[in-house]
Scaffold this active site. Structure first.
Site, PDB file in Angstrom:
ATOM      1  N   ARG A   1      23.176  -1.154 -97.650  1.00  0.00           N
ATOM      2  CA  ARG A   1      22.252  -1.494 -98.737  1.00  0.00           C
ATOM      3  C   ARG A   1      20.974  -2.153 -98.249  1.00  0.00           C
ATOM      4  O   ARG A   1      19.951  -2.081 -98.922  1.00  0.00           O
ATOM      5  CB  ARG A   1      22.962  -2.328 -99.799  1.00  0.00           C
ATOM      6  CG  ARG A   1      23.948  -1.456-100.567  1.00  0.00           C
ATOM      7  CD  ARG A   1      24.609  -2.182-101.671  1.00  0.00           C
ATOM      8  NE  ARG A   1      25.687  -2.996-101.139  1.00  0.00           N
ATOM      9  CZ  ARG A   1      26.464  -3.742-101.870  1.00  0.00           C
ATOM     10  NH1 ARG A   1      26.282  -3.802-103.164  1.00  0.00           N
ATOM     11  NH2 ARG A   1      27.419  -4.437-101.316  1.00  0.00           N
TER      12      ARG A   1
ATOM     13  N   GLU B   1      34.850 -11.017 -96.657  1.00  0.00           N
ATOM     14  CA  GLU B   1      35.985 -11.435 -97.467  1.00  0.00           C
ATOM     15  C   GLU B   1      37.148 -10.448 -97.374  1.00  0.00           C
ATOM     16  O   GLU B   1      38.267 -10.774 -97.695  1.00  0.00           O
ATOM     17  CB  GLU B   1      35.563 -11.635 -98.929  1.00  0.00           C
ATOM     18  CG  GLU B   1      35.036 -10.404 -99.622  1.00  0.00           C
ATOM     19  CD  GLU B   1      33.594 -10.064 -99.320  1.00  0.00           C
ATOM     20  OE1 GLU B   1      33.103  -9.072 -99.871  1.00  0.00           O
ATOM     21  OE2 GLU B   1      32.940 -10.761 -98.525  1.00  0.00           O
TER      22      GLU B   1
END
Length: 142
Positions: free
Chosen positions: A70, A107
């Site tokens: 991104r 994460e």
């Protein structure tokens, strides 16, 4: 030409971002920025605002680096606004030639990224772009 301000475009940006619960795994609330790209004018305004922010808060930079994937959506456009080169930071094994790598923990796992050797020189100031609203795990290099 009057530059857009973030507080002026923020409601439109927020309206174009959707939250996807439990993606890519349970417990993660993913912020999907892809709907932003249905509005090219808004994407342009956002990149202008980011570049203006860099000029006024960061100062002179030598390049903009964007993290796959991104960061590639906004990084080149911000670099163009600032008149500086864009440096892609890719996942391990995606760049030809000699590279420099770093590991990071997100994460939901650990990964490695690389840049081509010589793309950034010692002492250069680099503005780093990932995505807008994710957890920023990629930016936490070891």
């Amino acid at each position: 030409m009057t530059l857009p301000r973030f507080d002026e475009i923020r409601p439109k940006i927020e309206a174009h971002i959707r939250e996807v619960k439990d993606f890519p795994k349970k417990g993660i609330n993913f912020r999907d920025i892809m709907p932003l790209f249905t509005n090219p004018q808004l994407v342009n305004e956002l990149c202008v605002v980011i570049a203006d922010h860099v000029r006024h808060t960061v100062g002179q930079i030598d390049s903009v680096a964007g993290l796959e994937a991104r960061g590639f959506l906004f990084g080149p456009q911000v670099a163009i606004q600032l008149g500086v080169p864009f440096v892609p930071i890719r996942k391990k094994g995606k760049l030809p030639g000699a590279t420099i790598e770093a590991s990071y923990v997100k994460e939901y796992g650990e990964d490695r990224v690389e840049i081509q050797e010589g793309a950034i020189k010692k002492g250069e100031r680099v503005f780093l772009i990932d995505d807008l609203l994710a957890t920023g795990g990629t930016l936490r290099f070891k």
